[in-house]
Design an enzyme around this catalytic site. Structure first.
Site, PDB file in Angstrom:
ATOM      1  N   GLY A 127       0.843  -1.196   0.000  1.00 46.39           N
ATOM      2  CA  GLY A 127       0.000   0.000   0.000  1.00 46.39           C
ATOM      3  C   GLY A 127       0.872   1.236   0.000  1.00 46.39           C
ATOM      4  O   GLY A 127       2.061   1.156   0.315  1.00 46.39           O
ATOM      5  N   CYS A 183       5.288  -6.131   1.451  1.00 43.83           N
ATOM      6  CA  CYS A 183       5.669  -4.714   1.462  1.00 43.83           C
ATOM      7  C   CYS A 183       5.033  -3.989   2.661  1.00 43.83           C
ATOM      8  O   CYS A 183       5.400  -4.256   3.799  1.00 43.83           O
ATOM      9  CB  CYS A 183       5.324  -4.077   0.121  1.00 43.83           C
ATOM     10  SG  CYS A 183       6.222  -2.554  -0.157  1.00 43.83           S
ATOM     11  N   TYR A 184       4.025  -3.149   2.452  1.00 39.88           N
ATOM     12  CA  TYR A 184       3.377  -2.484   3.582  1.00 39.88           C
ATOM     13  C   TYR A 184       2.842  -3.521   4.572  1.00 39.88           C
ATOM     14  O   TYR A 184       2.939  -3.358   5.796  1.00 39.88           O
ATOM     15  CB  TYR A 184       2.243  -1.595   3.064  1.00 39.88           C
ATOM     16  CG  TYR A 184       1.449  -0.876   4.135  1.00 39.88           C
ATOM     17  CD1 TYR A 184       1.973   0.230   4.781  1.00 39.88           C
ATOM     18  CD2 TYR A 184       0.163  -1.302   4.485  1.00 39.88           C
ATOM     19  CE1 TYR A 184       1.240   0.901   5.769  1.00 39.88           C
ATOM     20  CE2 TYR A 184      -0.579  -0.637   5.462  1.00 39.88           C
ATOM     21  CZ  TYR A 184      -0.031   0.466   6.096  1.00 39.88           C
ATOM     22  OH  TYR A 184      -0.745   1.120   7.049  1.00 39.88           O
ATOM     23  N   HIS A 203       7.782  -7.546  -4.069  1.00 40.82           N
ATOM     24  CA  HIS A 203       6.482  -7.954  -4.614  1.00 40.82           C
ATOM     25  C   HIS A 203       6.607  -9.253  -5.401  1.00 40.82           C
ATOM     26  O   HIS A 203       7.062  -9.235  -6.533  1.00 40.82           O
ATOM     27  CB  HIS A 203       5.920  -6.852  -5.520  1.00 40.82           C
ATOM     28  CG  HIS A 203       5.490  -5.648  -4.758  1.00 40.82           C
ATOM     29  ND1 HIS A 203       4.233  -5.515  -4.230  1.00 40.82           N
ATOM     30  CD2 HIS A 203       6.167  -4.529  -4.395  1.00 40.82           C
ATOM     31  CE1 HIS A 203       4.136  -4.368  -3.585  1.00 40.82           C
ATOM     32  NE2 HIS A 203       5.294  -3.748  -3.666  1.00 40.82           N
ATOM     33  N   GLU A 211       4.295 -10.850  -6.696  1.00 42.26           N
ATOM     34  CA  GLU A 211       3.198 -10.978  -7.661  1.00 42.26           C
ATOM     35  C   GLU A 211       3.494 -10.345  -9.011  1.00 42.26           C
ATOM     36  O   GLU A 211       2.781 -10.597  -9.976  1.00 42.26           O
ATOM     37  CB  GLU A 211       1.907 -10.381  -7.068  1.00 42.26           C
ATOM     38  CG  GLU A 211       1.887  -8.865  -6.849  1.00 42.26           C
ATOM     39  CD  GLU A 211       2.533  -8.409  -5.531  1.00 42.26           C
ATOM     40  OE1 GLU A 211       3.405  -9.134  -5.003  1.00 42.26           O
ATOM     41  OE2 GLU A 211       2.183  -7.317  -5.050  1.00 42.26           O
ATOM     42  N   SER A 230     -18.814  -3.341 -28.832  1.00 44.30           N
ATOM     43  CA  SER A 230     -17.914  -2.743 -29.826  1.00 44.30           C
ATOM     44  C   SER A 230     -17.515  -3.752 -30.883  1.00 44.30           C
ATOM     45  O   SER A 230     -16.979  -3.394 -31.918  1.00 44.30           O
ATOM     46  CB  SER A 230     -16.653  -2.255 -29.123  1.00 44.30           C
ATOM     47  OG  SER A 230     -15.917  -3.374 -28.655  1.00 44.30           O
ATOM     48  N   GLY A 231     -17.748  -5.014 -30.609  1.00 40.39           N
ATOM     49  CA  GLY A 231     -17.197  -6.040 -31.502  1.00 40.39           C
ATOM     50  C   GLY A 231     -15.974  -6.665 -30.872  1.00 40.39           C
ATOM     51  O   GLY A 231     -15.546  -7.731 -31.265  1.00 40.39           O
ATOM     52  N   VAL A 234     -13.516  -8.245 -27.692  1.00 38.56           N
ATOM     53  CA  VAL A 234     -13.692  -9.387 -26.796  1.00 38.56           C
ATOM     54  C   VAL A 234     -14.341  -8.962 -25.465  1.00 38.56           C
ATOM     55  O   VAL A 234     -15.301  -9.578 -24.998  1.00 38.56           O
ATOM     56  CB  VAL A 234     -12.321 -10.045 -26.501  1.00 38.56           C
ATOM     57  CG1 VAL A 234     -12.473 -11.183 -25.522  1.00 38.56           C
ATOM     58  CG2 VAL A 234     -11.671 -10.524 -27.781  1.00 38.56           C
ATOM     59  N   ASP A 235     -13.824  -7.882 -24.869  1.00 41.56           N
ATOM     60  CA  ASP A 235     -14.267  -7.525 -23.514  1.00 41.56           C
ATOM     61  C   ASP A 235     -15.754  -7.191 -23.452  1.00 41.56           C
ATOM     62  O   ASP A 235     -16.472  -7.690 -22.580  1.00 41.56           O
ATOM     63  CB  ASP A 235     -13.470  -6.321 -22.974  1.00 41.56           C
ATOM     64  CG  ASP A 235     -11.977  -6.563 -23.051  1.00 41.56           C
ATOM     65  OD1 ASP A 235     -11.588  -7.739 -23.158  1.00 41.56           O
ATOM     66  OD2 ASP A 235     -11.217  -5.590 -23.010  1.00 41.56           O
ATOM     67  N   LYS A 256      -6.949 -10.232 -19.610  1.00 40.05           N
ATOM     68  CA  LYS A 256      -7.474 -10.574 -20.938  1.00 40.05           C
ATOM     69  C   LYS A 256      -7.633 -12.093 -21.153  1.00 40.05           C
ATOM     70  O   LYS A 256      -8.661 -12.547 -21.634  1.00 40.05           O
ATOM     71  CB  LYS A 256      -6.514 -10.007 -21.986  1.00 40.05           C
ATOM     72  CG  LYS A 256      -7.061  -9.946 -23.369  1.00 40.05           C
ATOM     73  CD  LYS A 256      -7.826  -8.676 -23.542  1.00 40.05           C
ATOM     74  CE  LYS A 256      -8.358  -8.455 -24.908  1.00 40.05           C
ATOM     75  NZ  LYS A 256      -9.034  -7.146 -24.981  1.00 40.05           N
TER      76      LYS A 256
END
Ligand code: XMP
Length: 503
Positions: free
Chosen positions: A50, A77-78, A163, A165, A217-218, A220-221, A359
């Protein structure tokens, strides 16, 4: 289903932590320090990083239940500094800053077993551990001598200053895997299909019997976001597909394909309006702004006609990170427009079912929902469409030329099996004509540039080394079939220094 509960102290990487745990096959849930509460399925707790210092007057703390629960804990971390303070160690404020890649020397502790002795990790801290609590031991140190990892000697509590991750940290996934599966003993039985059911349930609970409106929109999302919402609330979702006259041939059939899987979609043809407003406009930023504004206008009109209370957004996690970065440090390179960015002033409440996903996870959810590869495996396409791939003025004639070129290009890539190997491929129409010879006649046609790149989420990109026989086939088919084109060139620019789109 076993779960790991992540307490979010505001790090930009928190969702990455959640994602890494999912990659290991374990469900993870993110919540704030104020609201987080364990369930009978919680197998461990992670305290995230954080932006605060543990010395800030409003510093967020470890909720009391965390320590008394006896659950395994990992502080990052934090989160590490909170643990150090809580157990009687000392945090040194703002004396040693480590940002970016740092070499860390690992001890032979089991969390690091099978890892090399020295690994590169991503550090991002100003405060550091000065005195380790008595009940803890140091298990890693940075080259500068800063405590990089500690572990309690009698309880299952670990803390990392770096980190694990982020992708830059070598062997970060292995460290997380060890904590989740060996320390917490969580079973690896999480699947995207469970996430999908969970997300459907969540949409139902949030929306109730209200109506939701969303734009397709056409891409994927937005297709997956709409599909999951349709699965949750059926007819109460109304989707709008705005034809701005700047679409590729492959986009045209998307609404029909989605209707086939049971979605209600209203198609609006606004191509005259968009093309009229783009008349004479050459500047890329002006094009982007005109298209963004017109899109909002058309969509708002539709939303007013409906009695929707909610707006569906196809926001995914990389959009969340990008807009956070855009709002703080980065210089404006391009004014982005996408269906995830509809105006806040519309006063509709938001539904964002994919906000935590990346994605590839969005594509997985799409698969679970029964969407076809034709929808899910498509390359990204920018909101302003072909307008930013037609250099100079956008006219209906030029759009028509580029649509035909792009169709030839993409069809050949698909047929040759190249399409899935490429992150994004498209063509760009240049405002330049060039002399050639067709038959025995002089020709004078447009130049078109082919672009194909591989990319890490669009942030950086490298040009794709397209096999020569395929480029040759594409080039000759384009000049054979599209008489307006006289010359074809291949773009060999990386990002940076170029961007992926030409405008
Ligand atoms: P650039 O050209 O900035 O593009 O290197 C990076 C990625 O973003 C896409 N792009 C957009 N996507 N709205 C979008 O939804 C936009 O306005 C937009 N502009 C660029 C681009 O196609 C590439 O994938």
């Amino acid at each position: 289903m076993d779960e790991i509960l992540i307490i979010d102290y505001g790090s930009q990487y928190t969702q990455l932590l959640a994602r890494k745990i999912r990659e290991v096959g374990v469900y993870s849930r993110v919540d704030t320090p104020q609201k987080a509460h364990p369930s009978d399925k919680t197998m461990g707790v992670i305290l995230s990083g954080g932006p605060q210092s543990v010395y800030s007057s409003n510093a967020l703390n470890i909720p009391d239940w965390v320590l008394s629960s006896g659950l395994p804990i990992l502080g990052v971390c934090y989160g590490m500094q909170l643990l150090v303070q809580k157990f009687g160690g000392r945090v040194l404020r703002g004396k040693v800053f480590e940002y970016g890649m740092t070499n860390v020397i690992l001890s032979e502790d089991t969390i690091f077993s099978s890892l090399p002795k020295v690994v590169k990790v991503w550090m991002s801290h100003g405060d550091s551990v000065e005195k380790i609590p008595d009940s803890f031991i140091k298990i890693a140190e940075s080259e500068a001598g800063i405590t990089a990892a500690i572990r309690s000697s009698n309880k299952k509590i670990y803390a990392l200053q770096f980190h694990p991750e982020v992708f830059q940290t070598e062997h970060g996934t292995e460290m997380i895997r060890y904590f989740v599966t060996q320390v917490c003993k969580a079973r690896q039985n999480w699947k995207i299909v469970d996430y999908t059911s969970f997300a459907i349930e969540k949409i139902r609970k949030t929306v109730g019997n209200s109506k939701v409106i969303g734009a397709i929109s056409g891409g994927v999302d937005s297709a997956v976001a709409a599909s999951i919402t349709a699965r949750a609330i059926g007819e109460n979702l109304q989707c709008v597909f705005i034809d701005n006259g700047l679409l590729r041939m492959e986009d045209e059939s998307v609404p029909e394909k989605l209707q086939e899987v049971g979605m209600k979609i209203k198609r609006i043809n606004s191509s005259d309006l968009f093309l009229e407003r783009l008349k004479g406009v050459i500047d890329p930023e002006q094009k982007r702004k005109i298209i963004g504004k017109t899109f909002i206008e058309v969509f708002e009109k539709e939303a007013k006609l409906s009695d929707a209370e909610y707006l569906l957004q196809g926001t995914i996690y990389s959009d969340v990170i990008e807009s956070a970065a855009a709002s703080t440090t980065s210089a404006k390179i391009k004014s982005h427009h996408n269906v995830g960015g509809l105006p806040k002033k519309m006063k509709l409440k938001l539904v964002e079912p994919l906000r935590e996903l990346f994605k590839d996870e969005v594509r997985e959810v799409g698969k679970v929902l029964g969407l076809t590869p034709e929808i899910l495996d498509r390359h990204p396409f920018p909101g302003p469409g072909l307008a930013v791939r037609i250099i100079g003025e956008v006219t209906r004639k030029r759009v028509d030329i580029l649509r035909r070129v792009d169709d030839v290009y993409i069809q050949i890539l698909r047929k040759a099996g190249e399409y899935p190997k490429i992150w994004q491929a498209f063509s760009v129409l240049l405002p330049v004509k060039s002399v050639g010879v067709k038959g025995d006649e002089r020709s004078y046609g447009y130049v078109v540039a082919l672009r194909a790149v591989n990319s890490a989420e669009g942030m950086t990109a490298s040009w794709y080394p397209m096999p020569h026989d395929i480029i040759r086939e594409i080039s000759s088919k384009i000049t054979d079939q599209i008489p307006e084109i006289g010359r074809v060139v291949y773009d060999v620019s990386d990002k940076p220094p170029a961007t992926i789109e030409w405008e």
